[in-house]
Write an enzyme that holds these catalytic residues in place. Structure first.
Site, PDB file in Angstrom:
ATOM      1  N   ASN A 106       0.884  -1.214  -0.118  1.00 34.45           N
ATOM      2  CA  ASN A 106      -0.027   0.008   0.143  1.00 34.45           C
ATOM      3  C   ASN A 106       0.825   1.400  -0.043  1.00 34.45           C
ATOM      4  O   ASN A 106       0.286   2.277   0.020  1.00 34.45           O
ATOM      5  CB  ASN A 106      -0.958  -0.048   1.182  1.00 34.45           C
ATOM      6  CG  ASN A 106      -2.015  -0.963   0.930  1.00 34.45           C
ATOM      7  OD1 ASN A 106      -2.400  -1.474  -0.158  1.00 34.45           O
ATOM      8  ND2 ASN A 106      -2.730  -1.470   2.142  1.00 34.45           N
ATOM      9  N   CYS A 117     -10.781  -5.711  -4.856  1.00 35.91           N
ATOM     10  CA  CYS A 117     -11.482  -6.578  -4.046  1.00 35.91           C
ATOM     11  C   CYS A 117     -12.864  -6.335  -3.977  1.00 35.91           C
ATOM     12  O   CYS A 117     -13.220  -5.262  -3.934  1.00 35.91           O
ATOM     13  CB  CYS A 117     -10.715  -6.436  -2.632  1.00 35.91           C
ATOM     14  SG  CYS A 117      -9.379  -7.156  -2.394  1.00 35.91           S
ATOM     15  N   ARG A 131     -16.431   2.182  -2.330  1.00 39.64           N
ATOM     16  CA  ARG A 131     -15.120   3.084  -2.025  1.00 39.64           C
ATOM     17  C   ARG A 131     -15.464   4.438  -2.564  1.00 39.64           C
ATOM     18  O   ARG A 131     -16.069   4.685  -3.932  1.00 39.64           O
ATOM     19  CB  ARG A 131     -14.186   2.372  -2.796  1.00 39.64           C
ATOM     20  CG  ARG A 131     -13.760   0.814  -2.494  1.00 39.64           C
ATOM     21  CD  ARG A 131     -12.587   0.901  -1.585  1.00 39.64           C
ATOM     22  NE  ARG A 131     -12.229  -0.492  -1.228  1.00 39.64           N
ATOM     23  CZ  ARG A 131     -11.142  -1.287  -1.098  1.00 39.64           C
ATOM     24  NH1 ARG A 131     -10.063  -0.454  -1.784  1.00 39.64           N
ATOM     25  NH2 ARG A 131     -10.965  -2.373  -0.819  1.00 39.64           N
ATOM     26  N   PRO A 132     -14.820   5.398  -1.957  1.00 40.80           N
ATOM     27  CA  PRO A 132     -15.008   6.789  -2.069  1.00 40.80           C
ATOM     28  C   PRO A 132     -14.191   7.412  -3.296  1.00 40.80           C
ATOM     29  O   PRO A 132     -13.312   8.309  -2.897  1.00 40.80           O
ATOM     30  CB  PRO A 132     -14.641   7.261  -0.823  1.00 40.80           C
ATOM     31  CG  PRO A 132     -13.543   6.437  -0.306  1.00 40.80           C
ATOM     32  CD  PRO A 132     -13.564   4.917  -0.881  1.00 40.80           C
ATOM     33  N   VAL A 133     -14.427   7.094  -4.432  1.00 39.24           N
ATOM     34  CA  VAL A 133     -13.815   7.653  -5.539  1.00 39.24           C
ATOM     35  C   VAL A 133     -14.358   9.187  -5.555  1.00 39.24           C
ATOM     36  O   VAL A 133     -13.509  10.240  -6.155  1.00 39.24           O
ATOM     37  CB  VAL A 133     -14.188   6.968  -6.952  1.00 39.24           C
ATOM     38  CG1 VAL A 133     -13.983   8.056  -8.151  1.00 39.24           C
ATOM     39  CG2 VAL A 133     -13.316   5.775  -7.058  1.00 39.24           C
ATOM     40  N   GLN A 174     -14.341  11.345  -3.356  1.00 36.32           N
ATOM     41  CA  GLN A 174     -13.618  12.224  -2.934  1.00 36.32           C
ATOM     42  C   GLN A 174     -12.580  12.755  -3.657  1.00 36.32           C
ATOM     43  O   GLN A 174     -12.226  13.914  -3.409  1.00 36.32           O
ATOM     44  CB  GLN A 174     -13.091  11.670  -1.552  1.00 36.32           C
ATOM     45  CG  GLN A 174     -14.144  10.936  -0.474  1.00 36.32           C
ATOM     46  CD  GLN A 174     -14.921  12.022   0.068  1.00 36.32           C
ATOM     47  OE1 GLN A 174     -14.672  13.127   0.367  1.00 36.32           O
ATOM     48  NE2 GLN A 174     -16.102  11.591   0.560  1.00 36.32           N
ATOM     49  N   ILE A 229     -14.956   0.233   8.660  1.00 36.55           N
ATOM     50  CA  ILE A 229     -14.200   0.682   7.599  1.00 36.55           C
ATOM     51  C   ILE A 229     -15.026   0.234   6.523  1.00 36.55           C
ATOM     52  O   ILE A 229     -15.583   0.985   5.630  1.00 36.55           O
ATOM     53  CB  ILE A 229     -12.913   0.572   7.614  1.00 36.55           C
ATOM     54  CG1 ILE A 229     -12.138   1.126   8.879  1.00 36.55           C
ATOM     55  CG2 ILE A 229     -12.396   1.150   6.317  1.00 36.55           C
ATOM     56  CD1 ILE A 229     -12.099   2.586   9.043  1.00 36.55           C
TER      57      ILE A 229
END
Length: 449
Positions: free
Chosen positions: A52, A145, A150-152, A154, A355
């Site tokens: 990551n 995954c 998921r926060p695209v 932002q 999360i």
């Protein structure tokens, strides 16, 4: 213009519709791991560089025409995919073991295509650098995954605040800007890739950018340290408020990727479950504090040095309640591994996931091995059992697959973990590292399986 994307729809259709097709594209076909449980672990394991941190750091190579020389890059599927995305854009890359040299002096294609992006959400990380250096970018909406939304959004809102024009058409994010302008960006949720994308974009923007509510993960700080080495001006590294003074251009640099705290944590849990005495080297213990605290609470003995950890376990673990949250709290990427440890513990514990939604897919597989886990919303209740027994199980995502390996090391008899291409996305030869410390684990390639 305002853009809102229901990213979950875009993502789920890719991630859940073709699990098999996904697998075949992962080189190994449908590999499986066969684990014979009941072996104690002893010896030494060298921890690889952090996936990551490596992915955003590779994308940062796009910010300069000079060579960027990276070390301690893990040899993983996601790293190879990122390099493919960069190569398609005209970036030259040379890989030698853990060293990768990037040369983005001749970028001639500003599109990240669906075929590559769909296997890995992190490809969105080319958006900020391309926009900042070349004034335009076209990136397919991501896959990866199958874990919830998921926060695209932002990323998009932040780049719009810096003056980018963004539209979403035919599954692509299309962005243009003459030169990005510094701005104050407040994200309404903490997002690691969002922070990284905006941080990279801000380094070449005109003026000062302030990112409030920034992610504090060590991988974000590692990216920031590389950017500073390339000539960026960044204050507040490691805090939730990053202040960036934009510069005209960045230059080349050398950088060594930080060790993978999740890989290290996974091996700590493996020893805690199987029992043994193992030394981990190439680690940074201080970025693992939350995980180490919880393992000690479970009864594991852990000694730490500057770049090593020694983990010893010779009894049944005690159940520990965990609640995932943003760094420096307990990481969501260690939730499944601790769930596996709790299955064989004395007592009962709660595992609360704050999360990601949809991140309990390993529960029914662990229950197939004899675990006693019930789910209520975002909380799993784990009651420890005396023993697990080997069975056939299926990996559903990266960390779930690690939890099944941990459970398999403890279970009586043979456990077969299917679809381990998920494991290969985030762990560099896990079975080889485990075998070297006494585990009985072997890979069956798709053709043998």
């Amino acid at each position: 213009m305002q853009v809102t994307v229901n990213e979950r729809d875009a993502v789920q259709s890719v991630a859940t519709a073709h699990p098999a097709a996904n697998g075949e594209s992962h080189g190994h076909g449908m590999d499986k791991l066969v684990i014979e449980g009941g072996h104690r672990l002893s010896g030494e394991i060298v921890v690889s560089g952090a996936k990551n941190a490596a992915l955003p750091i590779l994308c940062a190579g796009l910010l300069t025409g000079d060579p960027v020389d990276l070390d301690n890059v893990p040899n993983l599927k996601d790293v190879r995919t990122t390099l493919k995305v960069l190569n398609q854009m005209g970036v030259k890359s040379e890989t030698d073991g853990c060293r990768v040299q990037l040369d983005a002096s001749r970028v001639d294609n500003l599109v990240a295509p669906y075929e590559l992006v769909k296997t890995m959400r992190a490809s969105i990380l080319v958006l900020g650098p391309l926009l900042a250096r070349f004034g335009e970018a076209k990136v397919s909406l991501p896959g990866g995954c199958a874990i919830g939304a998921r926060p695209v959004d932002q990323h998009i809102k932040g780049l719009q605040a810096m003056g980018a024009e963004i539209s979403i058409e035919h599954g692509f994010i299309e962005a243009r800007a003459k030169r990005l302008k510094g701005a104050r960006i407040v994200t309404d949720m903490i997002t690691v890739t969002g922070t990284e994308n905006l941080l990279m974009a801000a380094t070449l923007a005109d003026g000062e950018t302030v990112i409030e509510n920034a992610a504090r993960e060590p991988e974000v700080s590692d990216l920031a340290h590389l950017l500073v080495a390339m000539g960026a001006k960044i204050d507040g590294i490691g805090t939730d408020r990053l202040v960036i003074q934009g510069v005209e251009r960045l230059h080349g640099a050398r950088h060594s990727v930080i060790p993978d705290r999740i890989e290290a944590g996974t091996f700590l849990c493996a020893v805690a479950a199987a029992g043994g005495d193992v030394r981990l080297t190439g680690v940074r213990p201080h970025i693992l504090d939350a995980v180490i605290d919880k393992l000690r609470e479970a009864g594991v003995s852990i000694e730490e040095g500057d770049s090593w950890l020694r983990v010893k376990m010779d009894r049944r673990p005690s159940a520990v309640t965990i609640r995932t949250s943003e760094y420096p709290a307990f990481p969501t990427d260690m939730q499944a591994q601790f769930m596996a440890l709790n299955t064989v513990a004395t007592g009962t514990a709660q595992v609360v996931e704050t999360i990601f939604e949809n991140r309990f897919m390993h529960v029914q597989e662990l229950n197939r091995l004899g675990a006693n886990i019930t789910i209520d919303g975002n909380t799993a209740l784990v009651t420890g059992v005396d023993k697990l027994s080997g069975a056939n199980v299926m990996a559903t995502d990266l960390r779930a697959s690690a939890s099944l390996v941990i459970a398999g090391l403890r279970a009586e008899g043979e456990t077969l973990v299917d679809r381990i291409y998920h494991l290969d996305r985030g762990y560099d030869r896990m079975e080889a590292k485990l075998t070297a410390v006494g585990a009985n684990v072997r890979r069956l390639s798709g053709s043998q399986a």
